[in-house]
Enzyme design. Sequence first.
Site, PDB file in Angstrom:
ATOM      1  N   ASP A  51       0.858  -1.204   0.000  1.00  0.00           N
ATOM      2  CA  ASP A  51       0.000   0.000   0.000  1.00  0.00           C
ATOM      3  C   ASP A  51       0.891   1.249   0.000  1.00  0.00           C
ATOM      4  O   ASP A  51       0.632   2.214  -0.726  1.00  0.00           O
ATOM      5  CB  ASP A  51      -0.889   0.047   1.252  1.00  0.00           C
ATOM      6  CG  ASP A  51      -1.840  -1.135   1.373  1.00  0.00           C
ATOM      7  OD1 ASP A  51      -3.048  -0.958   1.250  1.00  0.00           O
ATOM      8  OD2 ASP A  51      -1.356  -2.262   1.595  1.00  0.00           O
ATOM      9  N   GLU A  74      -5.167   7.239  -0.100  1.00  0.00           N
ATOM     10  CA  GLU A  74      -5.696   6.625   1.126  1.00  0.00           C
ATOM     11  C   GLU A  74      -4.703   6.665   2.289  1.00  0.00           C
ATOM     12  O   GLU A  74      -5.084   6.941   3.415  1.00  0.00           O
ATOM     13  CB  GLU A  74      -6.071   5.155   0.851  1.00  0.00           C
ATOM     14  CG  GLU A  74      -6.413   4.413   2.130  1.00  0.00           C
ATOM     15  CD  GLU A  74      -6.973   3.021   1.921  1.00  0.00           C
ATOM     16  OE1 GLU A  74      -6.968   2.530   0.773  1.00  0.00           O
ATOM     17  OE2 GLU A  74      -7.427   2.435   2.915  1.00  0.00           O
ATOM     18  N   ASP A 117      -6.514   4.875  -4.406  1.00  0.00           N
ATOM     19  CA  ASP A 117      -6.453   3.747  -3.483  1.00  0.00           C
ATOM     20  C   ASP A 117      -5.359   2.835  -4.047  1.00  0.00           C
ATOM     21  O   ASP A 117      -5.570   2.141  -5.052  1.00  0.00           O
ATOM     22  CB  ASP A 117      -7.802   3.015  -3.431  1.00  0.00           C
ATOM     23  CG  ASP A 117      -7.797   1.931  -2.355  1.00  0.00           C
ATOM     24  OD1 ASP A 117      -6.706   1.529  -1.924  1.00  0.00           O
ATOM     25  OD2 ASP A 117      -8.896   1.497  -1.967  1.00  0.00           O
ATOM     26  N   LEU A 119      -4.013   0.180  -3.078  1.00  0.00           N
ATOM     27  CA  LEU A 119      -4.272  -1.264  -2.991  1.00  0.00           C
ATOM     28  C   LEU A 119      -5.639  -1.414  -2.332  1.00  0.00           C
ATOM     29  O   LEU A 119      -5.791  -1.133  -1.145  1.00  0.00           O
ATOM     30  CB  LEU A 119      -3.168  -1.936  -2.150  1.00  0.00           C
ATOM     31  CG  LEU A 119      -2.998  -3.456  -2.253  1.00  0.00           C
ATOM     32  CD1 LEU A 119      -1.738  -3.902  -1.533  1.00  0.00           C
ATOM     33  CD2 LEU A 119      -4.179  -4.250  -1.824  1.00  0.00           C
ATOM     34  N   ASP A 120      -6.609  -1.770  -3.113  1.00  0.00           N
ATOM     35  CA  ASP A 120      -7.957  -1.979  -2.595  1.00  0.00           C
ATOM     36  C   ASP A 120      -8.115  -3.478  -2.358  1.00  0.00           C
ATOM     37  O   ASP A 120      -7.780  -4.281  -3.237  1.00  0.00           O
ATOM     38  CB  ASP A 120      -8.971  -1.472  -3.634  1.00  0.00           C
ATOM     39  CG  ASP A 120     -10.408  -1.620  -3.162  1.00  0.00           C
ATOM     40  OD1 ASP A 120     -10.700  -1.233  -2.021  1.00  0.00           O
ATOM     41  OD2 ASP A 120     -11.235  -2.123  -3.951  1.00  0.00           O
ATOM     42  N   THR A 122      -6.929  -4.801   0.820  1.00  0.00           N
ATOM     43  CA  THR A 122      -5.725  -5.126   1.598  1.00  0.00           C
ATOM     44  C   THR A 122      -5.956  -6.316   2.529  1.00  0.00           C
ATOM     45  O   THR A 122      -5.067  -7.148   2.718  1.00  0.00           O
ATOM     46  CB  THR A 122      -5.265  -3.892   2.418  1.00  0.00           C
ATOM     47  OG1 THR A 122      -5.010  -2.830   1.497  1.00  0.00           O
ATOM     48  CG2 THR A 122      -4.007  -4.170   3.205  1.00  0.00           C
ATOM     49  N   THR A 223     -19.552  -7.138   0.844  1.00  0.00           N
ATOM     50  CA  THR A 223     -18.281  -7.325   1.557  1.00  0.00           C
ATOM     51  C   THR A 223     -18.097  -8.750   2.078  1.00  0.00           C
ATOM     52  O   THR A 223     -19.084  -9.416   2.416  1.00  0.00           O
ATOM     53  CB  THR A 223     -18.201  -6.329   2.737  1.00  0.00           C
ATOM     54  OG1 THR A 223     -16.943  -6.449   3.381  1.00  0.00           O
ATOM     55  CG2 THR A 223     -19.317  -6.563   3.748  1.00  0.00           C
ATOM     56  N   GLY A 248     -12.961  -5.871  -1.669  1.00  0.00           N
ATOM     57  CA  GLY A 248     -12.584  -4.765  -2.547  1.00  0.00           C
ATOM     58  C   GLY A 248     -13.760  -4.094  -3.231  1.00  0.00           C
ATOM     59  O   GLY A 248     -14.675  -4.753  -3.709  1.00  0.00           O
ATOM     60  N   LYS A 252     -15.660  -5.391  -6.812  1.00  0.00           N
ATOM     61  CA  LYS A 252     -17.119  -5.572  -6.884  1.00  0.00           C
ATOM     62  C   LYS A 252     -17.699  -4.857  -8.112  1.00  0.00           C
ATOM     63  O   LYS A 252     -18.673  -5.325  -8.704  1.00  0.00           O
ATOM     64  CB  LYS A 252     -17.764  -5.120  -5.569  1.00  0.00           C
ATOM     65  CG  LYS A 252     -17.537  -6.193  -4.475  1.00  0.00           C
ATOM     66  CD  LYS A 252     -18.356  -5.969  -3.251  1.00  0.00           C
ATOM     67  CE  LYS A 252     -17.645  -5.277  -2.146  1.00  0.00           C
ATOM     68  NZ  LYS A 252     -16.481  -6.022  -1.598  1.00  0.00           N
ATOM     69  N   ASP A 275     -12.160   4.654  -2.710  1.00  0.00           N
ATOM     70  CA  ASP A 275     -12.680   3.325  -3.076  1.00  0.00           C
ATOM     71  C   ASP A 275     -13.677   3.424  -4.222  1.00  0.00           C
ATOM     72  O   ASP A 275     -13.844   2.472  -4.991  1.00  0.00           O
ATOM     73  CB  ASP A 275     -13.425   2.688  -1.890  1.00  0.00           C
ATOM     74  CG  ASP A 275     -12.487   2.261  -0.783  1.00  0.00           C
ATOM     75  OD1 ASP A 275     -11.551   1.507  -1.085  1.00  0.00           O
ATOM     76  OD2 ASP A 275     -12.689   2.685   0.375  1.00  0.00           O
TER      77      ASP A 275
HETATM   78  P1  AMP Z   1     -14.870  -4.516   1.352  1.00  0.00           P
HETATM   79  O1  AMP Z   1     -16.040  -4.682   0.477  1.00  0.00           O
HETATM   80  O2  AMP Z   1     -15.105  -4.970   2.755  1.00  0.00           O
HETATM   81  O3  AMP Z   1     -13.632  -5.098   0.759  1.00  0.00           O
HETATM   82  O4  AMP Z   1     -14.629  -2.949   1.456  1.00  0.00           O
HETATM   83  C1  AMP Z   1     -14.387  -2.138   0.315  1.00  0.00           C
HETATM   84  C2  AMP Z   1     -13.419  -1.038   0.699  1.00  0.00           C
HETATM   85  O5  AMP Z   1     -13.940  -0.290   1.792  1.00  0.00           O
HETATM   86  C3  AMP Z   1     -12.062  -1.532   1.143  1.00  0.00           C
HETATM   87  O6  AMP Z   1     -11.088  -0.597   0.760  1.00  0.00           O
HETATM   88  C4  AMP Z   1     -12.157  -1.554   2.636  1.00  0.00           C
HETATM   89  O7  AMP Z   1     -10.923  -1.376   3.242  1.00  0.00           O
HETATM   90  C5  AMP Z   1     -13.086  -0.376   2.913  1.00  0.00           C
HETATM   91  N1  AMP Z   1     -13.885  -0.639   4.099  1.00  0.00           N
HETATM   92  C6  AMP Z   1     -15.156  -1.108   4.148  1.00  0.00           C
HETATM   93  N2  AMP Z   1     -15.565  -1.256   5.426  1.00  0.00           N
HETATM   94  C7  AMP Z   1     -14.545  -0.872   6.196  1.00  0.00           C
HETATM   95  C8  AMP Z   1     -14.340  -0.776   7.598  1.00  0.00           C
HETATM   96  N3  AMP Z   1     -15.292  -1.135   8.460  1.00  0.00           N
HETATM   97  N4  AMP Z   1     -13.142  -0.336   8.027  1.00  0.00           N
HETATM   98  C9  AMP Z   1     -12.174   0.012   7.157  1.00  0.00           C
HETATM   99  N5  AMP Z   1     -12.298  -0.042   5.826  1.00  0.00           N
HETATM  100  C10 AMP Z   1     -13.462  -0.476   5.343  1.00  0.00           C
HETATM  101 MG    MG Z   2     -10.012   0.351  -0.672  1.00  0.00          MG
HETATM  102 MG    MG Z   3      -6.497   0.587   0.020  1.00  0.00          MG
END
Ligand code: AMP
Ligand code: MG
Ligand code: MG
Length: 337
Positions: A51, A74, A117, A119-120, A122, A223, A248, A252, A275
Amino acid sequence: MSGSPAVVMRLVASAYTVAEKAGAIVRKVLHSGELGIVEKTGANDLQTLADRLAQQSICASLYRRFPKITIIGEEDLPAEEIKEDLIENGHSEEILQKTCPAEYSGLKEEELVVWVDPLDGTKEYTEASRLLHHPTGALTPHKGSDTSQLHSTALWLLDNVTVLIGIAYEGKAIAGVINQPFYNYQLGSGAELGRTMWGMPGLGAFGFTLKEAPGDRRIITTTRSHSNKVVTECVDAMEPHEVIKVGGAGNKIIQLVEGRASAYVFASLGCKKWDTCAPEAILTAVGGKLTDMHGNAYRYDANVKHMNSAGVLATLRNHEYYVSRVPQSVRQALKTD
Ligand code: AMP
Ligand code: MG
Ligand code: MG
């Protein structure tokens, strides 16, 4: 094409190769096994060396060429001299050959805001690394063994990872670049990994084949690592035929434009502007929509709040239908601010 290319086209053309370079960094750090993981707000909010290096590379490379743009990344990183080998000077000639939509042809550098971002996904990246560098040596799988299973899971997780560079003007996402560093992992060792997708509303989207999800099925992508009660309640309210939990935000949106999902539903705060900016630009370029859970657009001006507090709802088609299914309790929980 006559005259010199529009500033925004030059920026997208550079962002394309800069995202490729960031993708290569993401692969290299994974291979080293030395991720240097730091917890930001908690165990589900991580930062790795990938990242950090990818963001340094993206920001320094773009600033060198476009010193007057605003870049919001980010990661919170100390200001330091960036190593020269992190700088990418190339650009995509193919993008420069495209005709800029008339409404954007006169935009100036200082009017553009770039959301990065590096690295989405992580969380998935770190999980994959743990599996690959497992003591049993999943990096070199043996067919039919548990190790092989671990290896497949790890590679699947890596496909959730993307590099996102979004470009905004007057609060709107007007261009986006997504690099998926581990794309083509199914082809096995020796295959060239990675692909780059980009798009601009009014011009189109490139680097993938647009496909719609089956019209008679509601396939919800959401998620896999940041769920909670409200998130689940909202997905259930869509009466899905199928739910796909992947990591990510970039990934999606890829599910949506490649016909694997009909809606991306995330009824929670957590996602930030970096994001959604690049994904929204690409999705909009092919006629889709990304809003909060109330159906309201997010803005990407330089001074906006980073958090997408009212959730994320994205679709290629039938957006209003999904907005209409969001329960009152969810609407109450996620107030537009
Ligand atoms: P996800 O679908 O959970 O992979 O989330 C998509 C993006 O939103 C990623 O970059 C995650 O890091 C961020 N994200 C979603 N929910 C949270 C959370 N509760 N805390 C930190 N980052 C989040
Ligand atoms: Mg992200
Ligand atoms: Mg990221």
